[in-house]
Scaffold this motif. Structure first.
Motif, PDB file in Angstrom:
ATOM      1  N   ARG A   1      43.473  29.437  41.285  1.00 48.00           N
ATOM      2  CA  ARG A   1      44.305  30.454  40.630  1.00 48.00           C
ATOM      3  C   ARG A   1      45.151  29.857  39.517  1.00 48.00           C
ATOM      4  N   ASP A   2      45.401  28.565  39.572  1.00 44.86           N
ATOM      5  CA  ASP A   2      46.218  27.927  38.546  1.00 44.86           C
ATOM      6  C   ASP A   2      45.401  27.452  37.355  1.00 44.86           C
ATOM      7  N   GLU A   3      44.104  27.685  37.416  1.00 46.35           N
ATOM      8  CA  GLU A   3      43.253  27.285  36.287  1.00 46.35           C
ATOM      9  C   GLU A   3      42.960  28.448  35.355  1.00 46.35           C
ATOM     10  N   VAL A   4      43.476  29.609  35.666  1.00 44.85           N
ATOM     11  CA  VAL A   4      43.251  30.766  34.802  1.00 44.85           C
ATOM     12  C   VAL A   4      44.612  31.345  34.412  1.00 44.85           C
ATOM     13  N   TYR A   5      44.590  32.227  33.441  1.00 43.51           N
ATOM     14  CA  TYR A   5      45.815  32.884  32.985  1.00 43.51           C
ATOM     15  C   TYR A   5      45.699  34.363  33.332  1.00 43.51           C
ATOM     16  N   VAL A   6      46.754  34.921  33.884  1.00 47.57           N
ATOM     17  CA  VAL A   6      46.715  36.306  34.349  1.00 47.57           C
ATOM     18  C   VAL A   6      47.906  37.066  33.765  1.00 47.57           C
ATOM     19  N   CYS A   7      47.634  38.200  33.165  1.00 48.07           N
ATOM     20  CA  CYS A   7      48.728  39.021  32.640  1.00 48.07           C
ATOM     21  C   CYS A   7      48.324  40.496  32.724  1.00 48.07           C
ATOM     22  N   ASN A   8      49.200  41.368  32.255  1.00 49.62           N
ATOM     23  CA  ASN A   8      48.959  42.806  32.338  1.00 49.62           C
ATOM     24  C   ASN A   8      49.131  43.470  30.980  1.00 49.62           C
TER      25      ASN A   8
ATOM     26  N   ASP B   1      44.808  32.111  23.377  1.00 49.95           N
ATOM     27  CA  ASP B   1      43.538  31.833  22.700  1.00 49.95           C
ATOM     28  C   ASP B   1      42.425  31.517  23.710  1.00 49.95           C
ATOM     29  N   PRO B   2      42.167  32.431  24.640  1.00 51.03           N
ATOM     30  CA  PRO B   2      41.134  32.145  25.652  1.00 51.03           C
ATOM     31  C   PRO B   2      39.743  32.238  25.051  1.00 51.03           C
ATOM     32  N   GLU B   3      38.797  31.710  25.764  1.00 52.32           N
ATOM     33  CA  GLU B   3      37.401  31.848  25.349  1.00 52.32           C
ATOM     34  C   GLU B   3      36.840  33.175  25.849  1.00 52.32           C
ATOM     35  N   VAL B   4      37.260  33.574  27.038  1.00 55.77           N
ATOM     36  CA  VAL B   4      36.780  34.832  27.629  1.00 55.77           C
ATOM     37  C   VAL B   4      37.963  35.561  28.262  1.00 55.77           C
ATOM     38  N   ILE B   5      37.981  36.871  28.076  1.00 61.01           N
ATOM     39  CA  ILE B   5      38.958  37.739  28.741  1.00 61.01           C
ATOM     40  C   ILE B   5      38.196  38.617  29.724  1.00 61.01           C
ATOM     41  N   VAL B   6      38.702  38.718  30.944  1.00 64.75           N
ATOM     42  CA  VAL B   6      38.162  39.681  31.910  1.00 64.75           C
ATOM     43  C   VAL B   6      39.149  40.841  31.978  1.00 64.75           C
ATOM     44  N   ALA B   7      38.700  42.026  31.579  1.00 65.13           N
ATOM     45  CA  ALA B   7      39.550  43.226  31.611  1.00 65.13           C
ATOM     46  C   ALA B   7      39.359  43.916  32.948  1.00 65.13           C
ATOM     47  N   LEU B   8      40.448  43.976  33.713  1.00 66.62           N
ATOM     48  CA  LEU B   8      40.374  44.496  35.078  1.00 66.62           C
ATOM     49  C   LEU B   8      40.738  45.982  35.101  1.00 66.62           C
ATOM     50  N   GLY B   9      39.732  46.830  35.082  1.00 72.72           N
ATOM     51  CA  GLY B   9      39.966  48.265  35.188  1.00 72.72           C
ATOM     52  C   GLY B   9      40.009  48.963  33.841  1.00 72.72           C
TER      53      GLY B   9
ATOM     54  N   ARG C   1      40.982  28.605  29.428  1.00 72.97           N
ATOM     55  CA  ARG C   1      39.962  29.245  28.591  1.00 72.97           C
ATOM     56  C   ARG C   1      39.626  30.635  29.126  1.00 72.97           C
ATOM     57  N   LEU C   2      40.130  30.967  30.311  1.00 76.62           N
ATOM     58  CA  LEU C   2      39.775  32.232  30.946  1.00 76.62           C
ATOM     59  C   LEU C   2      41.034  33.030  31.264  1.00 76.62           C
ATOM     60  N   CYS C   3      41.064  34.258  30.774  1.00 78.48           N
ATOM     61  CA  CYS C   3      42.250  35.095  30.957  1.00 78.48           C
ATOM     62  C   CYS C   3      41.854  36.409  31.624  1.00 78.48           C
TER      63      CYS C   3
ATOM     64  N   ALA D   1      28.305  36.471  34.927  1.00 84.48           N
ATOM     65  CA  ALA D   1      28.039  36.531  33.482  1.00 84.48           C
ATOM     66  C   ALA D   1      29.129  35.791  32.715  1.00 84.48           C
ATOM     67  N   VAL D   2      30.371  35.898  33.190  1.00 88.11           N
ATOM     68  CA  VAL D   2      31.480  35.177  32.553  1.00 88.11           C
ATOM     69  C   VAL D   2      31.263  33.668  32.656  1.00 88.11           C
ATOM     70  N   LEU D   3      30.872  33.209  33.832  1.00 88.98           N
ATOM     71  CA  LEU D   3      30.630  31.773  34.012  1.00 88.98           C
ATOM     72  C   LEU D   3      29.514  31.298  33.091  1.00 88.98           C
ATOM     73  N   ARG D   4      28.466  32.099  32.992  1.00 88.70           N
ATOM     74  CA  ARG D   4      27.362  31.709  32.106  1.00 88.70           C
ATOM     75  C   ARG D   4      27.848  31.651  30.658  1.00 88.70           C
ATOM     76  N   GLN D   5      28.633  32.633  30.266  1.00 89.61           N
ATOM     77  CA  GLN D   5      29.143  32.662  28.894  1.00 89.61           C
ATOM     78  C   GLN D   5      29.975  31.410  28.591  1.00 89.61           C
ATOM     79  N   MET D   6      30.693  30.931  29.603  1.00 85.54           N
ATOM     80  CA  MET D   6      31.551  29.763  29.413  1.00 85.54           C
ATOM     81  C   MET D   6      30.786  28.449  29.609  1.00 85.54           C
ATOM     82  N   GLY D   7      29.506  28.559  29.911  1.00 83.92           N
ATOM     83  CA  GLY D   7      28.714  27.353  30.075  1.00 83.92           C
ATOM     84  C   GLY D   7      28.996  26.633  31.376  1.00 83.92           C
ATOM     85  N   ARG D   8      29.482  27.359  32.362  1.00 78.93           N
ATOM     86  CA  ARG D   8      29.812  26.744  33.651  1.00 78.93           C
ATOM     87  C   ARG D   8      28.727  27.062  34.673  1.00 78.93           C
ATOM     88  N   GLU D   9      28.517  26.126  35.563  1.00 79.45           N
ATOM     89  CA  GLU D   9      27.506  26.329  36.588  1.00 79.45           C
ATOM     90  C   GLU D   9      27.985  27.356  37.603  1.00 79.45           C
ATOM     91  N   LEU D  10      27.032  28.111  38.123  1.00 75.46           N
ATOM     92  CA  LEU D  10      27.366  29.060  39.160  1.00 75.46           C
ATOM     93  C   LEU D  10      27.589  28.326  40.465  1.00 75.46           C
TER      94      LEU D  10
END
Ligand code: SF4
Length: 309
Positions: free
Chosen positions: A195-202, A234-242, A157-159, A296-305
């Motif tokens: 690291r295997d629970e997220v998807y990483v690309c460029n 089809d992730p729920e949240v994308i983190v754009a790095l840079g 769900r997180l990319c 903020a990403v964790l909160r958006q995904m409904g996950r505990e900090l």
């Protein structure tokens, strides 16, 4: 279809299956179970791989003055994150659209049609990776050792989206495997994930010479691959790095210092821009801002900090 065409298609599918199997193997997969939403849930915050170095984690989690927008962003329920949540998590504050259409303060809810990746999506991802491996659409193909498609969990769900491969990635064929990648892994672990629970690309799949920023024409040439890749994941949240990642997703450049921490939306998916790990290696003080963004990403995904140490 002639016999030659059929053999060609069979060969392509076999190559794609092999690519996918190698990818899964490199991610630690020992079998190919059907991927379900429950898989993610069961492997959630309780399945943390390894521990974070105390110093790194302490830095990432150190308290800091928080941006009003990010702090006010309670998780927004989405179709993909339909698991039961704490009542307080369902009471999202009013979303405040800016004059430019950018959503501030809270990520927008996703369209209800989103159902997450399917087995067909995984098959198409493997075919796409195979297509990319032979791509010559821009000049970056000339000096690459190999294309760098992605790493991680295709059902995530997180990319995380970065800029482009560096020397280590070009050598190994996976994104974020150098020093910046190791820091990204620590950031992910600090979130309570492996690291295997997220998807990483460029943004671009081939290494720019001398690790320069990709040219706009190169970003544009590679954009259809990224668009299809994200559609299939089809992730729920994308983190754009840079800044380049933001530019690749939204076609506009701007200072990442100004953009980070402010939710944006890419084709209905919430996007959190933040600093690239390579920048953090040069400016460790910025880790505090990144940790705020990841919270903020964790909160958006409904996950505990994760608890502070
Ligand atoms: Fe093709 Fe993208 Fe590589 Fe350019 S960077 S050659 S568009 S895969």
């Amino acid at each position: 279809m002639s016999e030659v065409d059929e053999l060609g298609e069979l060969l392509e599918l076999t190559r794609a299956l092999h690519t996918h199997a190698v990818w899964q193997s490199d991610c630690g997969t020992v079998g190919l179970p059907r991927a379900t939403e429950a898989t993610w849930t069961e492997r959630g915050v309780t399945a943390v791989a390894g521990s974070v170095e105390a110093t790194e984690r302490a830095t990432l989690q150190s308290p800091a003055p928080q941006r009003p927008q990010a702090l006010g962003a309670a998780p927004v329920p989405s179709a993909k994150a339909a698991q039961p949540r704490e009542p307080s998590a369902l009471s999202a504050p009013a979303v405040r659209p800016s004059p430019t259409g950018e959503t501030l303060g809270a990520a927008p809810p996703r369209p209800p049609a989103s159902i997450g990746p399917t087995e067909e999506a995984h098959r198409r991802l493997a075919v796409l990776a195979s297509e990319v491996s032979g791509c010559t659409q821009c000049g970056l193909h000339a000096r690459r050792k190999q294309t760098v498609f992605a790493r991680g969990n295709g059902s995530s769900r997180l990319c995380f989206v970065g800029e482009g491969p560096g020397a280590d990635e070009d050598e190994q064929g996976f994104p974020f495997v150098g020093k910046a990648g190791q820091l990204l892994d620590k950031m992910i672990q600090a979130m309570g994930l492996s690291r295997d629970e997220v998807y990483v690309c460029n943004i671009v799949k081939c290494r720019p010479p001398d690790n320069r920023k990709p040219e706009p024409t190169e970003i544009a040439a590679c954009a259809p691959y990224l668009a299809e890749q994200l559609e299939l994941i089809d992730p729920e949240v994308i983190v754009a790095l840079g800044a380049t990642a933001v530019e690749g997703l939204f076609g506009a450049s701007g200072g990442i210092t100004r953009m980070r921490g402010r939710w944006k939306t890419y084709k209905g998916v919430a996007v959190m821009p933040t600093f690239h790990p390579a920048y953090l290696l040069r400016n460790p003080a910025a880790k505090r801002d990144v940790w705020n963004d990841l919270q903020a990403v964790l909160r958006q995904m409904g996950r505990e900090l994760p608890p502070k140490r």
